[in-house]
Design a protein around this motif. Structure first.
Motif, PDB file in Angstrom:
ATOM      1  N   UNK A  60       0.820  -1.201   0.000  1.00 14.67           N
ATOM      2  CA  UNK A  60       0.000   0.000   0.000  1.00 14.67           C
ATOM      3  C   UNK A  60       0.853   1.249   0.000  1.00 14.67           C
ATOM      4  N   UNK A  61       0.198   2.347  -0.095  1.00 12.68           N
ATOM      5  CA  UNK A  61       0.854   3.650  -0.085  1.00 12.68           C
ATOM      6  C   UNK A  61       1.430   3.934   1.303  1.00 12.68           C
ATOM      7  N   UNK A  62       2.676   4.336   1.366  1.00  9.49           N
ATOM      8  CA  UNK A  62       3.298   4.751   2.622  1.00  9.49           C
ATOM      9  C   UNK A  62       3.133   6.262   2.746  1.00  9.49           C
ATOM     10  N   UNK A  63       1.908   6.671   2.992  1.00  9.47           N
ATOM     11  CA  UNK A  63       1.600   8.094   3.005  1.00  9.47           C
ATOM     12  C   UNK A  63       2.301   8.807   4.147  1.00  9.47           C
ATOM     13  N   UNK A  64       2.305   8.211   5.331  1.00  8.58           N
ATOM     14  CA  UNK A  64       2.981   8.832   6.475  1.00  8.58           C
ATOM     15  C   UNK A  64       4.474   8.991   6.195  1.00  8.58           C
ATOM     16  N   UNK A  65       5.089   7.987   5.578  1.00  7.45           N
ATOM     17  CA  UNK A  65       6.509   8.073   5.241  1.00  7.45           C
ATOM     18  C   UNK A  65       6.787   9.142   4.201  1.00  7.45           C
ATOM     19  N   UNK A  66       5.902   9.260   3.204  1.00  6.19           N
ATOM     20  CA  UNK A  66       6.068  10.298   2.182  1.00  6.19           C
ATOM     21  C   UNK A  66       5.986  11.677   2.820  1.00  6.19           C
ATOM     22  N   UNK A  67       4.994  11.882   3.674  1.00  8.16           N
ATOM     23  CA  UNK A  67       4.870  13.178   4.341  1.00  8.16           C
ATOM     24  C   UNK A  67       6.109  13.494   5.179  1.00  8.16           C
ATOM     25  N   UNK A  68       6.581  12.516   5.913  1.00  8.14           N
ATOM     26  CA  UNK A  68       7.755  12.725   6.766  1.00  8.14           C
ATOM     27  C   UNK A  68       8.979  13.101   5.925  1.00  8.14           C
ATOM     28  N   UNK A  69       9.192  12.383   4.833  1.00  3.45           N
ATOM     29  CA  UNK A  69      10.351  12.664   3.984  1.00  3.45           C
ATOM     30  C   UNK A  69      10.246  14.027   3.302  1.00  3.45           C
ATOM     31  N   UNK A  70       9.056  14.395   2.855  1.00  3.10           N
ATOM     32  CA  UNK A  70       8.897  15.681   2.171  1.00  3.10           C
ATOM     33  C   UNK A  70       8.975  16.847   3.154  1.00  3.10           C
ATOM     34  N   UNK A  71       8.563  16.614   4.405  1.00  3.80           N
ATOM     35  CA  UNK A  71       8.755  17.641   5.442  1.00  3.80           C
ATOM     36  C   UNK A  71      10.244  17.855   5.723  1.00  3.80           C
ATOM     37  N   UNK A  72      11.013  16.774   5.664  1.00  8.33           N
ATOM     38  CA  UNK A  72      12.447  16.837   5.973  1.00  8.33           C
ATOM     39  C   UNK A  72      13.282  17.368   4.804  1.00  8.33           C
ATOM     40  N   UNK A  73      12.718  17.400   3.611  1.00  8.35           N
ATOM     41  CA  UNK A  73      13.454  17.891   2.435  1.00  8.35           C
ATOM     42  C   UNK A  73      13.742  19.384   2.605  1.00  8.35           C
ATOM     43  N   UNK A  74      14.899  19.843   2.132  1.00 10.76           N
ATOM     44  CA  UNK A  74      15.202  21.273   2.227  1.00 10.76           C
ATOM     45  C   UNK A  74      14.127  22.119   1.549  1.00 10.76           C
ATOM     46  N   UNK A  75      13.821  23.246   2.138  1.00 15.48           N
ATOM     47  CA  UNK A  75      12.812  24.132   1.580  1.00 15.48           C
ATOM     48  C   UNK A  75      13.152  24.452   0.124  1.00 15.48           C
ATOM     49  N   UNK A  76      12.112  24.461  -0.713  1.00 21.36           N
ATOM     50  CA  UNK A  76      12.301  24.798  -2.117  1.00 21.36           C
ATOM     51  C   UNK A  76      12.763  23.641  -2.983  1.00 21.36           C
ATOM     52  N   UNK A  77      12.746  22.418  -2.449  1.00 23.33           N
ATOM     53  CA  UNK A  77      13.159  21.261  -3.240  1.00 23.33           C
ATOM     54  C   UNK A  77      12.146  20.970  -4.338  1.00 23.33           C
ATOM     55  N   UNK A  78      12.604  20.363  -5.416  1.00 23.54           N
ATOM     56  CA  UNK A  78      11.724  19.910  -6.477  1.00 23.54           C
ATOM     57  C   UNK A  78      11.265  18.492  -6.150  1.00 23.54           C
ATOM     58  N   UNK A  79       9.945  18.287  -6.225  1.00 21.99           N
ATOM     59  CA  UNK A  79       9.350  17.004  -5.887  1.00 21.99           C
ATOM     60  C   UNK A  79       8.652  16.448  -7.123  1.00 21.99           C
ATOM     61  N   UNK A  80       9.112  15.310  -7.627  1.00 17.56           N
ATOM     62  CA  UNK A  80       8.457  14.658  -8.745  1.00 17.56           C
ATOM     63  C   UNK A  80       7.299  13.829  -8.204  1.00 17.56           C
ATOM     64  N   UNK A  81       6.132  14.029  -8.798  1.00 15.56           N
ATOM     65  CA  UNK A  81       4.913  13.319  -8.419  1.00 15.56           C
ATOM     66  C   UNK A  81       4.294  12.688  -9.662  1.00 15.56           C
ATOM     67  N   UNK A  82       3.736  11.503  -9.519  1.00 16.51           N
ATOM     68  CA  UNK A  82       2.986  10.881 -10.602  1.00 16.51           C
ATOM     69  C   UNK A  82       1.543  11.349 -10.440  1.00 16.51           C
ATOM     70  N   UNK A 114       4.887  17.325 -11.915  1.00 14.12           N
ATOM     71  CA  UNK A 114       4.013  16.193 -12.178  1.00 14.12           C
ATOM     72  C   UNK A 114       4.381  15.491 -13.474  1.00 14.12           C
ATOM     73  N   UNK A 115       4.561  14.188 -13.395  1.00 14.41           N
ATOM     74  CA  UNK A 115       4.665  13.345 -14.572  1.00 14.41           C
ATOM     75  C   UNK A 115       3.266  12.761 -14.760  1.00 14.41           C
ATOM     76  N   UNK A 116       2.610  13.163 -15.818  1.00 12.55           N
ATOM     77  CA  UNK A 116       1.226  12.760 -16.067  1.00 12.55           C
ATOM     78  C   UNK A 116       1.147  11.880 -17.307  1.00 12.55           C
ATOM     79  N   UNK A 117       1.918  10.814 -17.307  1.00 15.23           N
ATOM     80  CA  UNK A 117       2.013   9.954 -18.491  1.00 15.23           C
ATOM     81  C   UNK A 117       0.746   9.158 -18.763  1.00 15.23           C
ATOM     82  N   UNK A 118      -0.053   8.897 -17.744  1.00 19.02           N
ATOM     83  CA  UNK A 118      -1.174   7.966 -17.913  1.00 19.02           C
ATOM     84  C   UNK A 118      -2.534   8.612 -17.677  1.00 19.02           C
ATOM     85  N   UNK A 119      -2.614   9.903 -17.860  1.00 22.61           N
ATOM     86  CA  UNK A 119      -3.881  10.601 -17.642  1.00 22.61           C
ATOM     87  C   UNK A 119      -4.960  10.004 -18.549  1.00 22.61           C
TER      88      UNK A 119
END
Length: 133
Positions: A60-82, A114-119
């Motif tokens: 399943x989705x590790x939503x809590x882990x994703x939030x934790x990692x993105x909170x810890x990323x330096x401000x202004x980081x680029x985040x690739x999302x599907x 956003x990578x939107x390859x499968x819209x």
């Protein structure tokens, strides 16, 4: 004559742009991600960092882990999302989870990419699959 870049070419152009003009020399990608994201961004000169996305033990989705990692990323980081139909897992955040991710990304002044390859392929409806955008 006009030419268009493929999705892969578009990713590479953005990687080059981010390396030259971005606030940081890195990009965060979900773990796992499409196999070509890492070499494309690495070849553009970016340090590729991963954020937790998929829990292999629960499938399943590790939503809590994703939030934790993105909170810890330096401000202004680029985040690739599907945007939908996450490749390779097929696991997408719910609308409420997308709203929470959006709020976090805004609060950290991150740059969402956003990578939107499968819209249109995830639900069968392109506007529904674009909801995260």
């Amino acid at each position: 004559p006009r030419t268009t870049r493929s999705g892969t070419g578009g990713l590479r152009v953005f990687g080059e742009y981010l390396k030259r003009f971005g606030a940081h020399g890195h990009i965060y990608v979900p773990d796992p991600t499409w196999g070509n994201h890492i070499p494309i961004m690495g070849d553009a000169g970016l340090e590729v960092r991963k954020y937790r996305y998929y829990d292999r033990e629960t499938n399943g989705l590790d939503f809590a882990g994703a939030l934790e990692d993105l909170r810890a990323a330096p401000e202004g980081s680029c985040i690739l999302l599907h945007a939908c139909a996450h490749n390779p897992t097929g696991m997408d955040p719910s609308p409420d989870q997308w709203a929470e991710l959006s709020a976090l990304i805004k609060s950290k002044n991150h740059l969402p990419f956003f990578d939107s390859a499968y819209q249109g392929f995830a639900s069968g409806d392109a506007p529904t699959d674009a909801a995260a955008l």
